[in-house]
Design an enzyme around this catalytic site. Structure first.
Site, mmCIF file in Angstrom:
data_model
loop_
_atom_site.group_PDB
_atom_site.id
_atom_site.type_symbol
_atom_site.label_atom_id
_atom_site.label_comp_id
_atom_site.label_asym_id
_atom_site.label_seq_id
_atom_site.Cartn_x
_atom_site.Cartn_y
_atom_site.Cartn_z
ATOM 1 N N ASP A 136 -8.612 -1.250 4.517
ATOM 2 C CA ASP A 136 -8.626 0.024 5.237
ATOM 3 C C ASP A 136 -8.306 1.226 4.357
ATOM 4 O O ASP A 136 -8.730 2.338 4.651
ATOM 5 C CB ASP A 136 -7.655 -0.024 6.421
ATOM 6 C CG ASP A 136 -6.218 -0.289 5.974
ATOM 7 O OD1 ASP A 136 -6.019 -0.976 4.946
ATOM 8 O OD2 ASP A 136 -5.287 0.181 6.663
ATOM 9 N N THR A 160 0.881 -1.171 0.000
ATOM 10 C CA THR A 160 0.000 0.000 0.000
ATOM 11 C C THR A 160 0.909 1.208 0.000
ATOM 12 O O THR A 160 2.050 1.122 0.450
ATOM 13 C CB THR A 160 -0.846 0.011 1.300
ATOM 14 O OG1 THR A 160 -1.661 -1.146 1.329
ATOM 15 C CG2 THR A 160 -1.710 1.251 1.418
HETATM 16 N N1 GLY Z 1 -3.670 -1.854 4.110
HETATM 17 C C1 GLY Z 1 -4.043 -2.347 2.860
HETATM 18 C C2 GLY Z 1 -5.063 -3.381 2.898
HETATM 19 O O1 GLY Z 1 -5.224 -4.041 3.913
HETATM 20 O O2 GLY Z 1 -5.752 -3.557 1.898
#
Ligand code: GLY
Length: 363
Positions: A232, A201
């Site tokens: 998230d 991410t």
């Molecule tokens: N933090 C990225 C995800 O869990 O999709």
């Protein structure tokens, strides 16, 4: 993968048996990094912080703000570099696909000066979900569009449709498919490799010379995720959040752990209450661990996943913390663009050993 879902659930229950009380968490802090070399944090603005994969982006975002750009426009231009890089398998073009071989992208953003937000979830065929999230913010009365509706909106707004699966990411997905279940109908081949789940991410948080902030997070989410899974990154308050009175914050790592504590919002509220950016990030990690289900903890309450928080204060102080020692983050301010080490709760040697459950590996 090493374990089936059924085996993993069983192993998690075994590991959870006889859990000890949580030990006091040792905070291994580097202090306020901005207060070094005689430069005040405010002097260092404009400043940008991101996950390490944003090292090119933080430099671009800072350069843009030096030319007068808005903090969110600058941060989004920064993450666009990674979104459009076919070699980066964590976001945008070349991001690793879901179980079905389809890339589904999540992103959200927030603009401090105008207190607005935008987000997209499970968006297909558009390489820059961060810009679609901003378009939701700029051109609609809504905040969050998902799936087919998000794509329809993006196409209407003029975004270009393209196949986000590259030859390299398709090969990785095929190898995962050939390895993930010994009882399925896919044949194994000698050159098949074990493929780790990833949940790369990019989060980026920017502050201008005058203290305006913006935040953005974008991702292809867990590789090989269940189609429709939204993490998230798409959730305002979890993957990123900013408040122009306080600063900007965001997260990378296991989204399922972060969503439950509204982590980015939590970091901002800790800073509002007086915590330094780094201390706020460490407190968010502690809260996430407190809220973790036992199947994902070892008998010393150490998580079998990774999670990182990033925070940029309105005054130019910044901080980052990861559960385990090792990762770095990117920062750009008056001292240039560079990687620095994240603060952490546990050393790498304290990480639980043994098979790692699916969807919990490093980012
Ligand atoms: N933090 C990225 C995800 O869990 O999709």
């Amino acid at each position: 993968m090493a374990m089936s879902r059924r085996e993993f659930i069983g192993a998690g229950a075994t590991a959870a048996a006889g859990l000890a009380l949580a030990q006091p968490l040792t905070v291994q802090s580097r202090g306020d990094a901005a207060a070094v070399r005689g430069l005040t944090a405010a002097d260092a603005r404009p400043a940008v912080i991101s996950s390490a994969n944003g090292i090119r982006g933080v430099a671009k975002a800072r350069d843009m703000m030096l030319q007068g750009a808005d903090p969110l426009d600058a941060a989004i231009a920064g993450v666009n570099i990674t979104e459009l890089d076919p070699k980066d398998h964590s976001v945008g073009l070349g991001g690793l696909p879901n179980e079905d071989g389809v890339v589904q992208l999540d992103a959200s953003c927030m603009h401090g000066p105008t207190r607005r937000a935008g987000a997209v979830g499970a968006l297909e065929d558009i390489a820059t979900p961060s810009l679609v999230a901003k378009a939701v913010m700029d051109y609609t009365d809504h905040i969050f569009l998902v799936g087919a509706g998000a794509k329809k909106f993006a196409l209407e707004m003029g975004f270009k449709e393209q196949d986000l699966v590259t030859e390299e990411s398709r090969q990785i997905w095929l190898k995962w498919k050939a390895n993930h279940d010994p009882n399925d109908a896919w044949l194994d081949h000698d050159d098949d490799v074990k493929i780790a789940f990833t949940h790369g991410t990019i989060n980026m948080n920017a502050v201008t010379a005058s203290g305006d902030v913006g935040s953005v997070t974008t991702t292809s989410g867990f590789s090989y995720k269940i189609p429709g899974r939204v993490g998230d990154s798409a959730i305002v308050g979890a993957g990123q959040y900013c408040d122009n009175d306080v600063g900007a914050a965001g997260s990378t790592g296991r989204g399922e752990a972060n969503i439950k504590i509204a982590g980015a919002f939590f970091v901002i509220e800790q800073m509002r209450a007086g915590a330094s950016p780094e201390e706020a990030c460490l407190r968010a990690l502690q809260r996430a661990i407190q809220m973790t289900e036992t199947r994902l903890l070892d008998d010393r309450k150490r998580p079998r996943y990774d999670l990182t928080y990033y925070a940029m204060a309105k005054d130019g102080r910044y901080g980052c913390a990861n559960i385990y020692q090792g990762p770095q983050f990117a920062v750009a301010d008056a001292r240039g663009a560079r990687l620095e080490s994240c603060a952490y709760l546990f050393t790498e040697s304290e990480r639980p050993r043994g098979p790692v459950p699916m969807h919990t590996l490093s980012h």
